[in-house]
Enzyme design. Structure first.
Site, short mmCIF file in Angstrom:
data_model
loop_
_atom_site.label_atom_id
_atom_site.label_comp_id
_atom_site.label_asym_id
_atom_site.label_seq_id
_atom_site.Cartn_x
_atom_site.Cartn_y
_atom_site.Cartn_z
N GLU A 1 -10.07 0.23 -13.33
CA GLU A 1 -10.35 -0.30 -11.98
C GLU A 1 -11.19 0.71 -11.19
OE1 GLU A 1 -9.26 -3.14 -10.32
OE2 GLU A 1 -7.73 -3.92 -11.68
N ASP B 1 0.12 -2.86 -9.93
CA ASP B 1 -0.13 -4.11 -10.65
C ASP B 1 0.10 -3.92 -12.15
OD1 ASP B 1 -0.95 -4.66 -8.11
OD2 ASP B 1 -3.09 -4.69 -8.56
N LEU C 1 -2.72 -12.28 -7.15
CA LEU C 1 -1.66 -12.26 -8.17
C LEU C 1 -2.02 -11.33 -9.33
CD1 LEU C 1 -0.72 -16.06 -8.29
CD2 LEU C 1 0.48 -14.24 -7.12
N SER C 2 -3.04 -10.52 -9.14
CA SER C 2 -3.42 -9.50 -10.12
C SER C 2 -3.90 -10.04 -11.45
CB SER C 2 -2.27 -8.55 -10.37
OG SER C 2 -2.33 -7.54 -9.44
N TYR D 1 -10.41 -1.89 0.99
CA TYR D 1 -9.23 -1.29 0.34
C TYR D 1 -9.42 0.22 0.24
CZ TYR D 1 -5.62 -0.39 -3.18
OH TYR D 1 -4.52 0.11 -3.85
N HIS E 1 0.83 -1.22 0.00
CA HIS E 1 0.00 0.00 0.00
C HIS E 1 0.86 1.26 0.00
CE1 HIS E 1 -4.16 -1.67 0.58
NE2 HIS E 1 -3.42 -2.74 0.82
N THR E 2 2.03 1.17 -0.59
CA THR E 2 2.85 2.38 -0.73
C THR E 2 2.62 3.05 -2.08
OG1 THR E 2 4.63 0.92 -1.44
CG2 THR E 2 4.77 1.74 0.80
N ASP E 3 2.05 2.32 -3.05
CA ASP E 3 1.98 2.92 -4.40
C ASP E 3 1.10 4.18 -4.43
OD1 ASP E 3 -0.39 1.37 -4.21
OD2 ASP E 3 -0.25 0.58 -6.26
C1 GLA Z 1 -3.52 -4.01 -4.83
C2 GLA Z 1 -3.63 -2.72 -5.64
C3 GLA Z 1 -2.26 -2.06 -5.80
C4 GLA Z 1 -1.56 -1.90 -4.44
C5 GLA Z 1 -1.60 -3.21 -3.66
C6 GLA Z 1 -1.11 -3.04 -2.25
O1 GLA Z 1 -2.78 -4.96 -5.53
O2 GLA Z 1 -4.19 -2.97 -6.90
O3 GLA Z 1 -2.40 -0.81 -6.44
O4 GLA Z 1 -2.08 -0.83 -3.72
O5 GLA Z 1 -2.91 -3.74 -3.57
O6 GLA Z 1 0.23 -2.66 -2.21
#
Ligand code: GLA
Length: 394
Positions: free
Chosen positions: A163, A175, A128-129, A224, A38-40
């Site tokens: 998103e 991601d 895993l996005s 989130y 959660h740093t992005d």
């Molecule tokens: C998800 C979000 C990302 C990021 C992570 C946590 O994957 O899509 O943008 O914030 O959580 O680091």
């Protein structure tokens, strides 16, 4: 080619369903988040990697304005018109494609629809996005099909906007950037303020295990978004009380947090401490990796998980159980939740010679506690997304 069997099956399904060949194909991988949780969206730093599973998107142009879109795993088709793209409350997988296509064609609306099909092997809901893999394979394939120029950051932003507007999750750019920028055997280190990245070698002494718990807790997306709001509330507080400019939590140190958090509700202060600490851990981790200290880097991964569990509240019983088990297994260097949290997967850093025994030990310990094993697989940092015309790989 990575995942050639998946690619070949998609081509077969496309031909059988649409009665013609696709003109373009793109492939986009999933990702693991290695350090920096959660740093992005707090404009900080993250270590991540594209991985060896992903999604293919194949498409061909149509003469009319209809878009026929098929989810290749379900063989379910939806149709929509390219002149009026709207999110849908049914078959919500279509929203990632629609949102990406809408973003790509925002400046110059499309006058022709497409036949499109996607198919991949990223496990859904595993952290895993799979959604970013779908957005980025859609984006690259349709950009090529329609002759639209979009660089990495532009395409990542289009996926992020999909998103936000089509899926309701206020995610950052991690991601999408990772899926596009990954390189085989290397980690991606991204600065999310300047949105610039470099890749660094992970070293021979380390490989990753992914432990998919299949846990998915309620209100994931809402949770989130609420965490993001807490971070923004805290950033506004620090902007008021610190003498230097604060645009995001990236601008606050742990020392400043300790001195100046007074005035913030305890929960909001705790939430803020997580990305602030994570940011410092990524910077420290970069030094350790540069010095070949993989064990030191792994220890930071354990610290990261503890911070998620205690301060950020985005872990859960199943993820904690995997990390606790990992701490006791010989050869394991680090373990932490990967991605948004509240379920999904734990990423484990292990010496390659111990990978197999560690995987078995993790699955067994998990089964003893929860009745069935978590899925453990070796994950290889892999190349990022690509698109090509059929028969002409670029
Ligand atoms: C998800 C979000 C990302 C990021 C992570 C946590 O994957 O899509 O943008 O914030 O959580 O680091």
């Amino acid at each position: 080619m990575v995942n050639k069997a998946v690619h070949d099956e998609l081509l077969k399904k496309f031909q059988a369903h649409f009665g013609r060949e696709p003109e373009v194909i793109a492939y986009a991988p999933g990702r693991i988040e290695v350090l920096g949780n959660h740093t992005d969206y707090n404009e900080g730093f993250v270590f991540s990697a594209a991985i060896n599973v992903g999604t293919f998107f194949a498409a061909a142009k149509r003469d009319d304005t209809t878009c026929r879109l098929v989810a290749g795993d379900l063989m379910k088709e939806v149709t929509f018109d390219c002149t009026g793209i709207m999110p849908s409350s049914e078959d919500i997988w279509q929203n990632y494609v629609k949102g990406t296509f809408a973003g790509l064609t925002e400046a110059r609306p499309a006058t022709h629809g497409f036949d499109g099909m996607f198919f991949g092997n990223v496990p859904l809901g595993s952290g895993l996005s799979s959604s970013a893999a779908l957005e980025m394979s859609t984006g690259l394939a349709l950009a090529r099909l329609y002759g639209i120029e979009a660089d990495t950051v532009t395409l990542a932003r289009i996926g992020q906007k999909a998103e936000h507007l089509y899926a309701g999750c206020k995610c950052g750019l991690l991601d999408q950037i990772t899926s596009l920028a990954g390189e085989a055997g290397r980690l991606v280190k991204t600065d999310f303020r300047s949105v610039t990245y470099e890749t660094v070698p992970m070293g021979e002494e380390a490989c990753f295990l992914m432990c998919n718990t299949h846990a998915k807790h309620a209100l994931v997306d809402g949770a989130y978004n609420r965490l993001r709001e807490s971070c923004e509330q805290a950033a506004a507080h620090f902007a008021r009380v610190l003498r230097h400019p604060v645009q995001a939590l990236r601008d606050v140190s742990m020392t400043e947090w300790a001195i100046y958090r007074a005035g913030l509700p305890t929960e909001v202060a705790d939430r803020a401490a997580h990305p602030i600490g994570e940011n410092e851990r990524v910077l420290r981790g970069a030094e350790l990796l540069a010095n070949g200290d993989t064990a030191g880097f792994g220890a930071l991964m354990f610290d990261s998980h503890e911070s998620s569990r205690v301060l950020f509240g985005n872990s859960c019983e199943e993820l904690d159980a995997v990390v606790d088990a990992a701490k006791k297994i010989p050869g394991v260097l680090g373990a932490r939740l990967s991605g948004g949290g509240f379920g999904g997967s734990v990423v484990v850093l292990v010496h390659p010679r111990d990978a197999e025994t560690a995987a078995a030990a993790l699955a067994n310990t998990y089964a003893a506690r929860f009745g069935s094993p978590c899925d453990v697989s070796v994950i290889t940092p892999a190349a990022g997304a690509r698109s090509w015309h059929l028969g002409v790989r670029s």
